[in-house]
Design a protein around this motif. Structure first.
Motif, PDB file in Angstrom:
ATOM      1  N   ARG A   1       5.422   8.847   0.552  1.00  0.00           N
ATOM      2  CA  ARG A   1       4.246   9.267  -0.233  1.00  0.00           C
ATOM      3  C   ARG A   1       3.132   7.923  -0.442  1.00  0.00           C
ATOM      4  O   ARG A   1       2.120   8.314  -0.569  1.00  0.00           O
ATOM      5  CB  ARG A   1       4.995   9.622  -1.715  1.00  0.00           C
ATOM      6  CG  ARG A   1       5.625  10.845  -1.813  1.00  0.00           C
ATOM      7  CD  ARG A   1       6.017  11.222  -3.214  1.00  0.00           C
ATOM      8  NE  ARG A   1       6.953  10.156  -3.684  1.00  0.00           N
ATOM      9  CZ  ARG A   1       8.299  10.360  -3.576  1.00  0.00           C
ATOM     10  NH1 ARG A   1       8.846  11.169  -2.933  1.00  0.00           N
ATOM     11  NH2 ARG A   1       9.157   9.405  -4.192  1.00  0.00           N
TER      12      ARG A   1
ATOM     13  N   GLN B   1       0.928   8.331   2.473  1.00  0.00           N
ATOM     14  CA  GLN B   1       0.137   9.489   2.287  1.00  0.00           C
ATOM     15  C   GLN B   1      -0.962   9.067   1.691  1.00  0.00           C
ATOM     16  O   GLN B   1      -2.495   9.285   1.796  1.00  0.00           O
ATOM     17  CB  GLN B   1       0.949  10.585   1.916  1.00  0.00           C
ATOM     18  CG  GLN B   1       1.919  11.224   2.934  1.00  0.00           C
ATOM     19  CD  GLN B   1       2.797  12.306   1.909  1.00  0.00           C
ATOM     20  OE1 GLN B   1       2.320  12.823   1.017  1.00  0.00           O
ATOM     21  NE2 GLN B   1       3.729  12.549   2.667  1.00  0.00           N
ATOM     22  N   ARG B   2      -0.633   8.253   0.418  1.00  0.00           N
ATOM     23  CA  ARG B   2      -1.855   7.822  -0.370  1.00  0.00           C
ATOM     24  C   ARG B   2      -2.698   6.770   0.447  1.00  0.00           C
ATOM     25  O   ARG B   2      -3.866   6.766   0.217  1.00  0.00           O
ATOM     26  CB  ARG B   2      -1.142   7.396  -1.608  1.00  0.00           C
ATOM     27  CG  ARG B   2      -0.677   8.192  -2.703  1.00  0.00           C
ATOM     28  CD  ARG B   2      -0.432   7.629  -3.984  1.00  0.00           C
ATOM     29  NE  ARG B   2       0.951   7.010  -3.938  1.00  0.00           N
ATOM     30  CZ  ARG B   2       2.062   7.268  -4.173  1.00  0.00           C
ATOM     31  NH1 ARG B   2       2.121   8.556  -4.404  1.00  0.00           N
ATOM     32  NH2 ARG B   2       3.039   6.694  -4.190  1.00  0.00           N
TER      33      ARG B   2
ATOM     34  N   LEU C   1      -5.289   8.035   2.689  1.00  0.00           N
ATOM     35  CA  LEU C   1      -6.661   8.733   1.998  1.00  0.00           C
ATOM     36  C   LEU C   1      -7.375   7.799   1.576  1.00  0.00           C
ATOM     37  O   LEU C   1      -8.810   8.261   1.360  1.00  0.00           O
ATOM     38  CB  LEU C   1      -6.038   9.322   0.655  1.00  0.00           C
ATOM     39  CG  LEU C   1      -5.286  10.481   0.539  1.00  0.00           C
ATOM     40  CD1 LEU C   1      -4.633  11.005  -0.919  1.00  0.00           C
ATOM     41  CD2 LEU C   1      -5.787  11.707   1.268  1.00  0.00           C
TER      42      LEU C   1
ATOM     43  N   TYR D   1      -4.157  14.309  -3.846  1.00  0.00           N
ATOM     44  CA  TYR D   1      -3.902  12.769  -4.189  1.00  0.00           C
ATOM     45  C   TYR D   1      -2.663  12.163  -4.326  1.00  0.00           C
ATOM     46  O   TYR D   1      -2.276  11.309  -4.660  1.00  0.00           O
ATOM     47  CB  TYR D   1      -4.637  12.441  -5.552  1.00  0.00           C
ATOM     48  CG  TYR D   1      -6.135  12.704  -5.307  1.00  0.00           C
ATOM     49  CD1 TYR D   1      -7.021  11.680  -4.552  1.00  0.00           C
ATOM     50  CD2 TYR D   1      -6.874  13.642  -6.061  1.00  0.00           C
ATOM     51  CE1 TYR D   1      -8.176  11.973  -4.451  1.00  0.00           C
ATOM     52  CE2 TYR D   1      -8.186  13.850  -5.977  1.00  0.00           C
ATOM     53  CZ  TYR D   1      -8.704  13.021  -5.058  1.00  0.00           C
ATOM     54  OH  TYR D   1     -10.240  13.308  -5.052  1.00  0.00           O
ATOM     55  N   VAL D   2      -1.527  13.072  -3.877  1.00  0.00           N
ATOM     56  CA  VAL D   2      -0.038  12.878  -3.802  1.00  0.00           C
ATOM     57  C   VAL D   2       0.486  12.293  -5.117  1.00  0.00           C
ATOM     58  O   VAL D   2       0.858  11.127  -5.207  1.00  0.00           O
ATOM     59  CB  VAL D   2       0.256  11.851  -2.472  1.00  0.00           C
ATOM     60  CG1 VAL D   2       1.481  11.719  -2.215  1.00  0.00           C
ATOM     61  CG2 VAL D   2      -0.734  12.143  -1.438  1.00  0.00           C
ATOM     62  N   VAL D   3       0.320  12.923  -6.120  1.00  0.00           N
ATOM     63  CA  VAL D   3       0.742  12.663  -7.565  1.00  0.00           C
ATOM     64  C   VAL D   3       2.069  12.980  -7.611  1.00  0.00           C
ATOM     65  O   VAL D   3       2.465  14.228  -7.279  1.00  0.00           O
ATOM     66  CB  VAL D   3      -0.308  13.373  -8.691  1.00  0.00           C
ATOM     67  CG1 VAL D   3       0.284  12.984  -9.921  1.00  0.00           C
ATOM     68  CG2 VAL D   3      -1.753  13.086  -8.439  1.00  0.00           C
TER      69      VAL D   3
ATOM     70  N   HIS E   1      -1.443   8.150 -12.814  1.00  0.00           N
ATOM     71  CA  HIS E   1      -1.673   8.300 -11.466  1.00  0.00           C
ATOM     72  C   HIS E   1      -3.211   7.886 -11.183  1.00  0.00           C
ATOM     73  O   HIS E   1      -3.967   8.700 -11.872  1.00  0.00           O
ATOM     74  CB  HIS E   1      -1.394   9.399 -10.914  1.00  0.00           C
ATOM     75  CG  HIS E   1      -1.556   9.361  -9.180  1.00  0.00           C
ATOM     76  ND1 HIS E   1      -0.740   9.188  -8.263  1.00  0.00           N
ATOM     77  CD2 HIS E   1      -2.907   9.579  -8.502  1.00  0.00           C
ATOM     78  CE1 HIS E   1      -1.178   9.311  -7.171  1.00  0.00           C
ATOM     79  NE2 HIS E   1      -2.442   9.610  -7.099  1.00  0.00           N
TER      80      HIS E   1
ATOM     81  N   VAL F   1      -7.025   7.383  -9.367  1.00  0.00           N
ATOM     82  CA  VAL F   1      -7.814   7.315  -8.127  1.00  0.00           C
ATOM     83  C   VAL F   1      -9.287   6.879  -8.432  1.00  0.00           C
ATOM     84  O   VAL F   1     -10.007   7.423  -9.341  1.00  0.00           O
ATOM     85  CB  VAL F   1      -7.879   8.737  -7.734  1.00  0.00           C
ATOM     86  CG1 VAL F   1      -8.589   8.897  -6.268  1.00  0.00           C
ATOM     87  CG2 VAL F   1      -6.406   9.419  -7.581  1.00  0.00           C
TER      88      VAL F   1
ATOM     89  N   ILE G   1      -5.927   4.022  -4.887  1.00  0.00           N
ATOM     90  CA  ILE G   1      -4.995   4.757  -5.545  1.00  0.00           C
ATOM     91  C   ILE G   1      -3.809   4.041  -5.938  1.00  0.00           C
ATOM     92  O   ILE G   1      -2.866   3.195  -5.335  1.00  0.00           O
ATOM     93  CB  ILE G   1      -4.426   6.086  -4.700  1.00  0.00           C
ATOM     94  CG1 ILE G   1      -5.451   6.642  -4.122  1.00  0.00           C
ATOM     95  CG2 ILE G   1      -3.454   6.902  -5.489  1.00  0.00           C
ATOM     96  CD1 ILE G   1      -5.120   7.965  -3.124  1.00  0.00           C
TER      97      ILE G   1
ATOM     98  N   ALA H   1      -0.136   4.504  -8.311  1.00  0.00           N
ATOM     99  CA  ALA H   1       0.636   5.384  -9.089  1.00  0.00           C
ATOM    100  C   ALA H   1       1.771   4.775  -9.909  1.00  0.00           C
ATOM    101  O   ALA H   1       2.132   3.673  -9.592  1.00  0.00           O
ATOM    102  CB  ALA H   1       1.408   6.082  -7.884  1.00  0.00           C
TER     103      ALA H   1
END
Length: 471
Positions: free
Chosen positions: A297, A300-301, A304, A427-429, A434, A436, A447, A449
């Motif tokens: 995850r 992935q963030r 972005l 946004y892979v929350v 979280h 952005v 980002i 989290a």
């Protein structure tokens, strides 16, 4: 495997304790007496009003727990008054009958805790010296010790152990005078409780030591003795300590380290023969699997960053006119995924309010994105309360709650309810809060989290830079 579970408990509990200690209070705790009296009067008139029951439960029991810790005498008076009130009600509907039963059970549970808070441990010991076969008092003694020790386990571990050691000594001295039967069963239960407390103390100490132990040292131990279950368990937990923070900052490096750790365990696996060591290895595998999800995850963030922001997908705007893509063009945008029921989200509100007040006229737009969560606004408590039982809060009513929440906390930035999960997915929350941060070109720049206070030191400088770039 026992040690592995101890470490897992410690790793989960320690950050939660730190967060609870560090998070600032958002509003005063506890309702006013007049508000409570008004709720009771409404229930007297209509004991089948489920919405009032929800307010009554939320406004009475959490403050009662807090009051019991700081002023048990006053808390006991409140318990007695609440019991008289509850006994006077006669609801006729099944759902409200269940609510009454739940209130009575919760009240009894709170009263038991209050009595234990008020009672010195020495008094219980004196009772047991006089009557060692008193099973209920043995159980009370175990509960009292548990309450005292748990308050100290992670904040003052040495004191916790001293307190538990004294209680164990007292209980051991009592054993020869306890006959078989109910008292012996209570004694056995106390022994199990004390073993669990010792387990918690050991976990706290082990977690502290583990944080100071290099991973390569654990690998050397396991190469020398691959059937040491404790070291296998510690290895898995040590990876969490090392890679949990690293995943957020440098997921590629965390991925590389995790791959190396997986290869190490695979190389170790053929040499693990003992059943306990095999169980520990299975636990370590599970721990690494969860770590892989965390790192994936984070990756992935990270991927972005520099990409286009997602179009807003909003079901309802709470405290202002809808914002369009044209409204956000050329603006610095901060998206905050949050919830009214989550402490770290509430702890972030003052900072978000500060940023809005300071930078809104310089091009910053903050949007708080949330979901329906089955909360309503309590006008007497001036805060959201969860709807208990099976009551389903209508979307309009929940939007009204959010509007009042925004007004109560002077949130002048926009609050919106997400439509579906497209924004959260993009946004892979995975956990909130979280954040952005999007620049004036509509590109994702950062980002973060979770509720780590260190995130502010990442967000603040970049936010100031992005705002200044457009001036």
């Amino acid at each position: 495997m026992k040690l592995f579970s101890s470490l897992a408990v410690a790793a989960v509990f320690l950050p939660a304790v730190a967060l609870a200690a560090d998070a600032p209070r958002v509003e005063a705790e506890g309702p006013q007496a007049g508000a409570l009296a008004a709720l009771e009067e409404q229930l007297r008139r209509n004991p089948d009003d489920l919405s009032v029951w929800n307010q009554y439960m939320a406004s009475n029991f959490p403050p009662l727990l807090r009051l019991g810790n700081v002023n048990p005498d006053e808390a006991q008076k409140r318990v007695e008054a609440m019991r008289r009130f509850l006994n006077s009600l006669q609801p006729t509907q099944d759902e409200t009958k269940k609510m009454l039963a739940r209130a009575r059970w919760t009240l009894g549970f709170r009263e038991q805790r209050i009595r234990l808070v008020r009672m010195p441990r020495g008094e219980l010991e004196a009772r047991l010296e006089a009557r060692p076969d008193d099973g209920p008092t043995i159980s009370q003694y175990a509960q009292k010790v548990r309450m005292e020790v748990l308050l100290l386990v992670y904040s003052a571990t040495d004191l916790a152990e001293e307190s538990l050691k004294a209680a164990k000594g007292f209980l051991d001295g009592l054993r020869p005078r306890i006959a078989e039967g109910p008292a012996k069963k209570a004694w056995d239960g106390a022994v199990r409780d004390f073993a669990w407390l010792q387990h918690s103390i050991d976990a706290a100490r082990q977690a502290a030591r583990l944080a100071r132990t290099p991973r390569v040292e654990l690998e050397a131990r396991l190469n020398a003795k691959p059937d040491e279950a404790a070291n296998i368990a510690m290895y898995g937990q040590r990876l969490w300590i090392e890679l949990g923070p690293l995943a957020a900052q440098d997921p590629a490096c965390a991925e590389q380290t995790l791959a190396s750790a997986k290869a190490f365990l695979e190389g170790l696996r053929p040499n693990v023969k003992e059943p306990s060591a095999k169980s520990a290895l299975e636990g370590a595998d599970q721990s690494l699997s969860r770590l892989q999800g965390l790192i994936d995850r984070a990756g992935q963030r990270a991927a972005l960053i520099g990409k286009d922001a997602a179009p807003l997908d909003v079901e309802a705007w709470i405290n202002g006119d809808p914002l369009t893509a044209d409204d956000l063009k050329g603006k610095v945008v901060l998206l905050d995924f949050w919830a009214v029921w989550f402490g770290p989200s509430l702890a972030a509100l003052p900072r978000l309010r500060e940023w809005h007040d300071k930078y809104a006229d310089k091009g910053l737009v903050i949007i708080g994105l949330t979901r329906y969560s089955n909360y309503v606004w309590d006008p007497r408590l001036r805060r959201p309360v969860r709807a208990f039982g099976q009551e389903k809060v209508a979307p309009l009513k929940e939007r009204e709650m959010l509007a009042k929440f925004a007004e109560r906390h002077q949130l002048r930035y926009r609050i919106a309810i997400q439509k579906g999960s497209s924004l959260a997915d993009y946004y892979v929350v995975h956990r909130i809060p979280h954040v952005v941060l999007i620049d004036r070109e509509g590109k994702i720049r950062l980002i973060r989290a979770g509720g780590d206070p260190k995130h502010v030191t990442d967000i603040q400088p970049l936010l100031e830079q992005l705002v200044a770039d457009g001036e």
